[in-house]
Design a protein around this motif. Structure first.
Motif, PDB file in Angstrom:
ATOM      1  N   LYS A 123       7.759   8.915   0.070  1.00 17.26           N
ATOM      2  CA  LYS A 123       6.727   8.191  -0.394  1.00 17.26           C
ATOM      3  C   LYS A 123       7.411   6.574  -0.205  1.00 17.26           C
ATOM      4  CE  LYS A 123       4.715  11.697  -3.244  1.00 17.26           C
ATOM      5  NZ  LYS A 123       3.777  11.869  -2.163  1.00 17.26           N
ATOM      6  N   GLN A 167      -7.800  12.206   1.213  1.00 14.09           N
ATOM      7  CA  GLN A 167      -6.646  11.441   1.901  1.00 14.09           C
ATOM      8  C   GLN A 167      -7.127  11.416   3.626  1.00 14.09           C
ATOM      9  OE1 GLN A 167      -3.525  13.709   0.644  1.00 14.09           O
ATOM     10  NE2 GLN A 167      -2.910  12.105  -1.106  1.00 14.09           N
ATOM     11  N   ARG A 220      -4.605  -2.336   8.380  1.00 14.11           N
ATOM     12  CA  ARG A 220      -4.470  -1.005   7.972  1.00 14.11           C
ATOM     13  C   ARG A 220      -2.973  -0.336   8.495  1.00 14.11           C
ATOM     14  NH1 ARG A 220     -10.367   0.955   9.972  1.00 14.11           N
ATOM     15  NH2 ARG A 220     -11.542  -0.464   8.730  1.00 14.11           N
ATOM     16  N   LEU A 221      -2.735   0.606   7.747  1.00 10.50           N
ATOM     17  CA  LEU A 221      -1.395   1.235   8.413  1.00 10.50           C
ATOM     18  C   LEU A 221      -1.635   1.832   9.847  1.00 10.50           C
ATOM     19  CD1 LEU A 221       1.401   2.173   7.900  1.00 10.50           C
ATOM     20  CD2 LEU A 221       0.441   4.506   7.042  1.00 10.50           C
ATOM     21  N   HIS A 273      -7.938   3.416   2.121  1.00 10.26           N
ATOM     22  CA  HIS A 273      -6.961   2.367   2.767  1.00 10.26           C
ATOM     23  C   HIS A 273      -7.336   2.622   4.341  1.00 10.26           C
ATOM     24  CE1 HIS A 273      -4.918   0.886  -0.617  1.00 10.26           C
ATOM     25  NE2 HIS A 273      -4.296   2.295  -0.968  1.00 10.26           N
ATOM     26  N   GLU A 274      -7.948   3.472   4.651  1.00  4.16           N
ATOM     27  CA  GLU A 274      -8.343   4.132   6.227  1.00  4.16           C
ATOM     28  C   GLU A 274      -9.747   4.303   6.221  1.00  4.16           C
ATOM     29  OE1 GLU A 274      -6.781   3.844   9.108  1.00  4.16           O
ATOM     30  OE2 GLU A 274      -4.851   2.896   8.366  1.00  4.16           O
ATOM     31  N   ARG A 309       0.254   9.586   5.717  1.00  5.60           N
ATOM     32  CA  ARG A 309      -0.802  10.316   4.799  1.00  5.60           C
ATOM     33  C   ARG A 309      -0.946   8.911   3.948  1.00  5.60           C
ATOM     34  NH1 ARG A 309       0.726  15.031   2.921  1.00  5.60           N
ATOM     35  NH2 ARG A 309      -0.630  16.115   4.508  1.00  5.60           N
ATOM     36  N   VAL A 310      -2.163   8.531   3.689  1.00  5.06           N
ATOM     37  CA  VAL A 310      -2.725   7.396   2.782  1.00  5.06           C
ATOM     38  C   VAL A 310      -4.178   7.845   2.065  1.00  5.06           C
ATOM     39  CG1 VAL A 310      -1.662   5.633   4.127  1.00  5.06           C
ATOM     40  CG2 VAL A 310      -4.087   6.247   4.480  1.00  5.06           C
ATOM     41  N   MET A 336       0.821  -1.136   0.010  1.00  5.24           N
ATOM     42  CA  MET A 336       0.033  -0.035   0.054  1.00  5.24           C
ATOM     43  C   MET A 336       0.907   1.158  -0.047  1.00  5.24           C
ATOM     44  SD  MET A 336      -2.305   1.919   2.845  1.00  5.24           S
ATOM     45  CE  MET A 336      -0.716   1.871   3.807  1.00  5.24           C
ATOM     46  N   ALA A 384       1.991   5.068   0.705  1.00  4.26           N
ATOM     47  CA  ALA A 384       1.847   5.908   1.945  1.00  4.26           C
ATOM     48  C   ALA A 384       2.834   7.068   1.770  1.00  4.26           C
ATOM     49  CB  ALA A 384       1.906   5.322   3.209  1.00  4.26           C
ATOM     50  N   GLU A 385       2.929   8.113   2.354  1.00  5.03           N
ATOM     51  CA  GLU A 385       3.763   9.181   2.527  1.00  5.03           C
ATOM     52  C   GLU A 385       3.809   9.512   4.193  1.00  5.03           C
ATOM     53  OE1 GLU A 385       4.444  13.778   1.385  1.00  5.03           O
ATOM     54  OE2 GLU A 385       2.686  13.076   1.526  1.00  5.03           O
TER      55      GLU A 385
END
Length: 148
Positions: free
Chosen positions: A14, A131, A31-32, A71-72, A66-67, A1, A3-4
């Motif tokens: 990134k 986001q 999830r993250l 994803h969240e 940040r995603v 996945m 993400a930043e």
């Protein structure tokens, strides 16, 4: 996945984060936020998108992640109306972030301060660009509510 990861001071990377397809905490994949809020994981592996090298990120020193909102997902309780606050978060290094905090708590403990004090180490803020930013409470100077 994808993400930043954003560090104190604003530098960012990134990355690709590896998540499990299932988790015992709920239906669906990891999830993250699960990784970042896991008290047993101090470092999480991530693949740097630019250099294609493995990086091991110390979660406590990460200011934000940040995603994409997909994803969240915001899990809404169908039996309760969520409390929402449009906020500006100021980090200790001066970074600012605006967005929406959404939560469901018992009515007697539904103030924003109740949520912030009970939230996990990384709490989500939904931004307009589709986001979600997971903010590390250890790097927050203050949270200010904004008028809608």
């Amino acid at each position: 996945m994808a993400a930043e990861f954003i560090l104190p001071g604003g530098s960012s990377r990134k990355v690709a984060v590896f998540l499990a397809e299932a988790t015992p905490a709920r239906a669906g994949g990891e999830r993250l936020s699960d990784l970042l809020n896991d008290s047993g994981s101090q470092f999480i592996p991530a693949l740097d998108a630019e250099t294609e090298t493995m990086t091991f990120v110390h979660c406590e020193n990460l200011a934000m992640a940040r995603v994409a909102a997909e994803h969240e997902p915001n899990v809404v309780d169908p039996f309760n109306i969520p409390t929402e606050h449009e906020v500006e978060v100021r980090l200790t290094d001066g970074q600012r972030l605006r967005g929406l905090i959404t939560y469901v708590l018992p009515e007697a403990h539904s103030r924003l301060t109740d949520y912030l004090n009970s939230a996990p180490p990384f709490f989500p803020i939904l931004q307009e660009a589709g986001q979600v930013v997971l903010v590390n409470k250890k790097h927050v100077a203050y949270v200010e509510t904004l008028r809608r």
